[in-house]
Design a protein around this motif. Structure first.
Motif, short mmCIF file in Angstrom:
data_model
loop_
_atom_site.label_atom_id
_atom_site.label_comp_id
_atom_site.label_asym_id
_atom_site.label_seq_id
_atom_site.Cartn_x
_atom_site.Cartn_y
_atom_site.Cartn_z
N LYS A 70 0.83 -1.21 0.00
CA LYS A 70 0.00 0.00 0.00
C LYS A 70 0.86 1.26 0.00
CE LYS A 70 -3.94 -2.26 0.25
NZ LYS A 70 -3.47 -3.64 0.24
N ASN A 71 0.22 2.36 -0.39
CA ASN A 71 0.87 3.68 -0.44
C ASN A 71 0.37 4.51 0.73
OD1 ASN A 71 2.18 6.03 -1.18
ND2 ASN A 71 0.99 6.37 -3.05
N THR A 75 4.98 7.90 1.15
CA THR A 75 4.98 9.12 0.36
C THR A 75 4.92 10.33 1.29
OG1 THR A 75 3.83 8.02 -1.47
CG2 THR A 75 3.75 10.43 -1.42
N LYS A 124 -2.31 18.37 0.65
CA LYS A 124 -2.16 17.54 -0.54
C LYS A 124 -2.47 16.08 -0.24
CE LYS A 124 1.28 20.51 -2.78
NZ LYS A 124 2.68 20.61 -3.27
N THR A 125 -2.20 15.66 1.00
CA THR A 125 -2.52 14.29 1.40
C THR A 125 -4.02 14.06 1.36
OG1 THR A 125 -0.56 14.06 2.80
CG2 THR A 125 -2.43 12.64 3.32
N ALA A 147 -5.00 13.79 -2.26
CA ALA A 147 -4.50 12.55 -2.86
C ALA A 147 -5.30 11.34 -2.38
CB ALA A 147 -3.02 12.38 -2.53
N TYR A 148 -5.70 11.37 -1.12
CA TYR A 148 -6.52 10.25 -0.60
C TYR A 148 -7.89 10.26 -1.28
CZ TYR A 148 -9.03 7.11 2.46
OH TYR A 148 -9.78 6.05 2.95
N SER A 168 -8.66 11.26 -4.17
CA SER A 168 -8.56 10.88 -5.58
C SER A 168 -8.11 9.43 -5.76
CB SER A 168 -7.57 11.81 -6.30
OG SER A 168 -6.25 11.62 -5.82
N GLY A 169 -7.86 8.72 -4.65
CA GLY A 169 -7.50 7.32 -4.74
C GLY A 169 -6.01 7.05 -4.91
N GLN A 170 -5.17 8.07 -4.84
CA GLN A 170 -3.73 7.89 -5.01
C GLN A 170 -3.07 7.29 -3.77
OE1 GLN A 170 -1.76 11.46 -6.76
NE2 GLN A 170 -3.84 12.24 -7.02
N LEU A 171 -3.72 7.44 -2.61
CA LEU A 171 -3.18 6.94 -1.35
C LEU A 171 -4.11 5.91 -0.74
CD1 LEU A 171 -2.08 10.32 0.31
CD2 LEU A 171 -0.55 8.61 -0.73
N ASP A 172 -3.52 5.01 0.02
CA ASP A 172 -4.31 4.03 0.77
C ASP A 172 -4.47 4.44 2.22
OD1 ASP A 172 -4.57 1.90 -1.34
OD2 ASP A 172 -2.39 2.04 -1.23
#
Length: 335
Positions: free
Chosen positions: A129-130, A159, A165-166, A169-170, A172-176
């Motif tokens: 996971k990211n 990351t 920005k976190t 990003a969450y 938008s699905g870029q982070l888990d």
């Protein structure tokens, strides 16, 4: 270091010019803090004039930072005198400055969580996971990387992102997930549908750990101990006021976040964030040796830092005494 931590503030050997400077105070004192709920005492101290009322003719200047490493650089560069900062970067500042940055007070305990997508129900499921943290080497970055190392989760991607920005990003699905301080952990939960996988309180005895502390350039403390005491008297009064006026304290912090970060928090987020923190002058000095070890486990540094001389609570304890409060223990971290 001997001058910074070992000398009496009223040393009879102090030159008359230096004594006069101490009595008069500097023209300006420069403090730094973050636009986070975990820096509520600093925000309240500034916005409710608790510091300026104690400083007299000395001007208060403030600078906002997103994460500890940036603030450490400002202290090391001499553009900042006093900083509200996370425990990890505080240790790093002491190390990088070769002992000329010192811990002088606590500010906030608690208020940091690992939050993830709801389908992640155990730490073992972080594999592949990211996960985000606010900055490389900051307090939450150390905590996450220590967990990864202890659980041997070698394929977790970490990351580093600014907190706003976190959140984006969450969404938008870029982070888990992310390990974040308040109010950002509550924002991911209440505004973006994440859930708390791990509250950092559960990792510490009594649920207490130093999230935000205050550090100072030793040169400034040695030269202007009365000014540092004035800041700490204001700090104590800000905490006492916040505890006695919780609703107004939340409003004050929320208004400041609008000014400093460009947006306010919803009432549920604000309530959740304040519920998870404790405002305190106690930096919980006994936790710092473990925190120093954690940085090694997290592979942020190679060797465990010798923290002897890290703490100088002389100014804090004078300020506490002036307000009728008990002294704070250095837990052996004094010079």
């Amino acid at each position: 270091m001997a001058l910074a931590t070992g000398c009496s503030r009223a040393d009879s050997g102090t030159a008359p010019a230096t004594q006069a400077a101490q009595a008069q105070g500097p023209a300006e004192v420069r403090i730094g803090y973050f636009p986070n709920v975990t820096h509520a005492p600093a925000i309240i101290g500034v916005k409710k004039d608790f510091y300026t009322k104690e400083l007299g003719s000395t001007k208060l200047s403030t600078t906002n930072f997103n994460a500890g490493p940036e603030e450490v650089n400002a202290l090391l560069g001499g553009s900042l005198d006093i900083g509200f900062i996370g425990s990890g970067p505080a240790i790093n500042a002491f190390t990088k400055s070769k002992g000329t940055i010192q811990l002088i007070s606590g500010a906030v305990s608690g208020g940091a969580q690992l939050v993830t997508k709801p389908e992640i129900t155990s730490v073992d499921q972080l594999k592949g996971k990211n996960i985000a943290t606010p900055s490389l080497g900051n307090t939450q970055d150390v905590a996450l990387k220590k967990l990864i190392a202890e659980k041997n989760l070698t394929d977790v991607k970490v990351t580093n992102l600014d907190n706003p920005k976190t959140l984006d990003a969450y969404k938008s699905g870029q982070l888990d997930g992310a390990w974040l301080p308040e109010p950002w952990s509550s924002r991911l939960v209440l505004d973006a549908g994440a859930k708390v996988l791990l509250d950092e309180k559960t990792l510490w005895a009594g649920g207490k750990f130093p999230t935000t502390v205050i550090i100072v350039r030793s040169e400034f403390l040695q030269k202007y101990p009365q000014t540092v005491q004035a800041i700490l008297r204001g700090h104590i009064k800000a905490i006492d006021w916040a505890k006695d006026n919780e609703a107004e304290a939340k409003t004050t912090v929320n208004a400041a976040l609008k000014e400093l970060a460009g947006s306010t928090l919803s009432q549920p987020v604000l309530d959740s964030a304040f519920k998870s923190i404790e405002l305190t002058t106690d930096p919980i000095a006994s936790d710092f040796p473990q925190l120093a070890k954690d940085s090694v486990t997290a592979k942020i540094v190679k060797d465990v830092v010798d923290l002897k001389g890290f703490a100088d609570f002389s100014a804090l304890n004078e300020a506490l005494k002036a307000t009728g409060k008990p002294a704070v223990d250095t837990a052996g971290l004094e010079k």
